[in-house]
Design a protein around this motif. Structure first.
Motif, short mmCIF file in Angstrom:
data_model
loop_
_atom_site.label_atom_id
_atom_site.label_comp_id
_atom_site.label_asym_id
_atom_site.label_seq_id
_atom_site.Cartn_x
_atom_site.Cartn_y
_atom_site.Cartn_z
N ALA B 91 0.71 -1.12 0.13
CA ALA B 91 0.62 -0.22 0.01
C ALA B 91 1.19 0.79 0.21
CB ALA B 91 -1.23 -0.25 0.97
N PRO B 92 0.27 2.08 -0.86
CA PRO B 92 1.22 3.69 -1.15
C PRO B 92 1.45 3.96 0.77
CG PRO B 92 -0.97 3.73 -2.53
CD PRO B 92 -0.46 2.61 -1.80
N PRO B 93 1.15 3.84 2.06
CA PRO B 93 -0.47 3.15 1.86
C PRO B 93 -1.03 5.19 2.17
CG PRO B 93 0.67 3.71 4.04
CD PRO B 93 1.49 4.34 2.78
N ILE B 94 -3.05 5.11 1.71
CA ILE B 94 -3.22 6.93 1.81
C ILE B 94 -4.12 6.56 2.54
CG2 ILE B 94 -4.52 7.29 0.28
CD1 ILE B 94 -3.79 5.94 -2.64
N GLY B 95 -4.16 7.94 3.30
CA GLY B 95 -4.65 8.41 4.51
C GLY B 95 -6.30 8.81 4.31
N LEU B 96 -6.97 8.03 3.99
CA LEU B 96 -8.07 8.66 3.91
C LEU B 96 -8.68 8.79 4.90
CD1 LEU B 96 -9.18 5.96 1.06
CD2 LEU B 96 -8.07 8.34 0.40
N GLU B 97 -9.67 10.63 4.95
CA GLU B 97 -10.31 11.03 6.18
C GLU B 97 -11.80 10.87 5.71
OE1 GLU B 97 -8.58 13.57 8.30
OE2 GLU B 97 -6.77 12.43 8.39
N VAL B 98 -12.39 10.90 6.95
CA VAL B 98 -13.81 10.68 6.02
C VAL B 98 -14.90 12.13 7.01
CG1 VAL B 98 -16.28 9.67 5.91
CG2 VAL B 98 -14.26 7.84 6.27
N THR B 99 -15.17 13.50 5.83
CA THR B 99 -15.86 14.88 6.91
C THR B 99 -17.04 13.97 6.59
OG1 THR B 99 -16.99 15.27 4.97
CG2 THR B 99 -14.45 15.55 5.31
N SER B 100 -17.43 15.26 8.20
CA SER B 100 -18.58 14.48 8.93
C SER B 100 -19.91 14.44 7.85
CB SER B 100 -18.55 16.13 10.01
OG SER B 100 -19.13 17.33 9.09
N ASP B 101 -19.93 14.94 6.66
CA ASP B 101 -20.48 15.39 5.63
C ASP B 101 -20.64 13.77 4.69
OD1 ASP B 101 -19.06 16.66 4.69
OD2 ASP B 101 -19.75 17.76 3.76
N GLY B 102 -19.47 12.94 4.87
CA GLY B 102 -19.32 12.02 3.90
C GLY B 102 -18.51 12.01 2.96
N VAL B 103 -17.49 13.01 3.31
CA VAL B 103 -16.67 13.24 1.83
C VAL B 103 -15.33 12.46 2.32
CG1 VAL B 103 -15.46 14.88 0.53
CG2 VAL B 103 -17.90 15.32 0.95
N ARG B 105 -11.37 12.15 1.61
CA ARG B 105 -10.84 12.53 0.64
C ARG B 105 -9.13 12.86 1.31
NH1 ARG B 105 -12.82 17.48 2.52
NH2 ARG B 105 -14.15 18.08 0.70
N GLY B 106 -8.74 12.18 0.51
CA GLY B 106 -6.83 12.12 1.16
C GLY B 106 -6.31 12.36 -0.25
N GLU B 107 -4.60 13.01 -0.50
CA GLU B 107 -3.54 13.64 -0.47
C GLU B 107 -2.60 12.10 -0.62
OE1 GLU B 107 -1.78 17.53 -0.86
OE2 GLU B 107 0.13 16.86 -0.47
N PHE B 108 -1.81 11.57 -2.00
CA PHE B 108 -1.01 10.44 -1.45
C PHE B 108 0.10 11.33 -3.56
CE2 PHE B 108 -2.95 8.60 -5.54
CZ PHE B 108 -4.46 9.09 -5.84
N THR B 109 1.21 10.37 -3.10
CA THR B 109 2.33 10.24 -4.29
C THR B 109 2.72 8.42 -4.47
OG1 THR B 109 3.00 12.41 -3.02
CG2 THR B 109 4.33 11.32 -4.09
N LEU B 110 2.38 8.66 -5.75
CA LEU B 110 2.59 7.51 -5.82
C LEU B 110 4.02 7.15 -6.60
CD1 LEU B 110 -0.69 6.11 -7.58
CD2 LEU B 110 0.25 5.71 -5.61
N GLY B 111 5.05 6.69 -5.92
CA GLY B 111 6.57 6.57 -7.04
C GLY B 111 6.28 5.27 -7.54
N ALA B 112 7.89 4.65 -8.63
CA ALA B 112 7.76 4.12 -9.26
C ALA B 112 7.47 2.48 -9.83
CB ALA B 112 9.57 3.84 -9.80
N VAL B 113 6.96 2.05 -8.03
CA VAL B 113 6.18 0.61 -8.33
C VAL B 113 4.95 0.67 -9.21
CG1 VAL B 113 7.94 -0.33 -6.68
CG2 VAL B 113 5.75 0.98 -6.09
N TYR B 114 4.87 2.12 -8.97
CA TYR B 114 3.00 2.20 -9.65
C TYR B 114 3.06 2.47 -10.88
CZ TYR B 114 2.29 1.46 -4.42
OH TYR B 114 2.24 1.35 -3.01
N GLU B 115 3.99 2.58 -12.32
CA GLU B 115 4.49 2.69 -13.23
C GLU B 115 3.12 2.02 -14.10
OE1 GLU B 115 7.74 3.51 -15.63
OE2 GLU B 115 8.06 5.37 -15.48
N GLY B 116 2.12 2.93 -14.98
CA GLY B 116 2.43 1.60 -16.07
C GLY B 116 2.54 3.26 -17.30
#
Lengths: 210, 210
Positions: B91-103, B105-116
């Protein structure tokens, strides 16, 4: 815009073999990390050893994942691909073969690192495998492209730890667009996931060796 | 049918912290493996060391990835999840947060192992990230489920090595079905991939703590 350059180092055969062996060992280490029952002190001690090995590997670091020697299709050269690449510890890796009639097939088993719902494959991992297989089926038409749309339907849970089959085939080519479909099947032959996709060959690829 | 049991060991906090640190080091080792310029002899020597560390970790081996202590939503307990799990080197891993209104969100960066495609994120990896984010948005409605359909549209290539944003939200709930949609965006704010999905809560989850 991307931080990784397009240009690729090309490996000699002996380098590729050694790095493929290394990737296989790192893949095993990743699964061991998820399943280990080591206590906190042992986990921390192993972590320090891992960091030392990373330092050894990064003493000589490339700017981008390498390709193998030219002469084959470009997709086969990407040995660090996250689905099929033997050089990528993140990849299962899945050996996908293309038959003379353009059917892409592979057998694979996914372990604990690919788990979504307890005891089953993560739905996104199945989508990733299908994207790769359908993309290779598209490329087999002679019109390789980047994924434009991918539609995945989950018919039943996909089990971990047992041999799965993936199969894909292109259905039609319209100019730079290729349509393909495929499935993942469980050992009992039942389809667990099916997908359709459309790939578009970017203009810049039309005259390249992609 | 699956080779991995449903039952989960539960980690104490200090174990979870140590294993999370170990997973972070293994993640770095995986990227170093894809980018190393080490020669064949050095790669083989490091591979032997990695195998020895795997043996140490597997001296005590669990049958399934562990959860963290109960009391939170089940999805948060799956710390070996292949997208968000800090315990999973895959996993990158991506920290996904859930806001009180159900959204979600997460910020993440993917390196070379995830390349297509060279210098870009593999289309299947983007699908995997979106499946997870949309699934968490669905779960935030109080009706968590397994992915039934996932439709992904690729509007432009997603760059590696730069901060990406993922966002997802459920649109409606119909009995045990939840519909959700979401996007991945590049640093310039432009959407690179968008997805819609439908999740179905299995009957057996309706009365469980999932």
């Amino acid at each position: 815009m991307s931080a990784i350059p397009m240009e690729r180092p090309v490996l000699e055969d002996d380098e590729a073999a050694a790095l493929t062996g290394l990737a296989a060992r790192v893949r095993e280490l990743a699964e061991a990390t998820v399943l280990t029952g080591a206590d906190a002190a042992e986990a921390a001690a192993v972590a320090d050893e891992v960091a030392a090995l990373t330092a050894r590997l990064t003493a000589e670091r490339r700017g981008a994942p390498p390709f193998v020697t030219p002469g084959e299709r470009r997709m086969d050269r990407q040995i660090a691909n996250p689905v099929t690449g033997p050089l990528n510890p993140f990849a299962p890796p899945i050996g996908l073969e293309v038959t003379s009639d353009g059917v892409v097939r592979g057998e694979f088993t996914l372990g604990a690192v690919y788990e979504g719902p307890p005891s089953y494959v993560h739905g996104g991992v199945s989508a990733m495998v299908l994207d790769q297989a359908l993309g290779m089926a598209a490329a087999a038409t002679g019109t390789p492209g980047m994924t434009a749309t991918l539609e995945t339907r989950y018919r039943r849970p996909t089990p971990l730890g047992v041999p799965l089959q993936v199969e894909a085939k292109a259905s039609r080519v319209e100019g730079r667009k290729v349509y393909a479909s495929g499935t993942i099947s469980a050992p009992d032959g039942r389809v667990t996931v099916e997908a359709t996709a459309m790939f578009i060959m970017p203009q810049r690829f039309v005259t390249s060796e992609y």
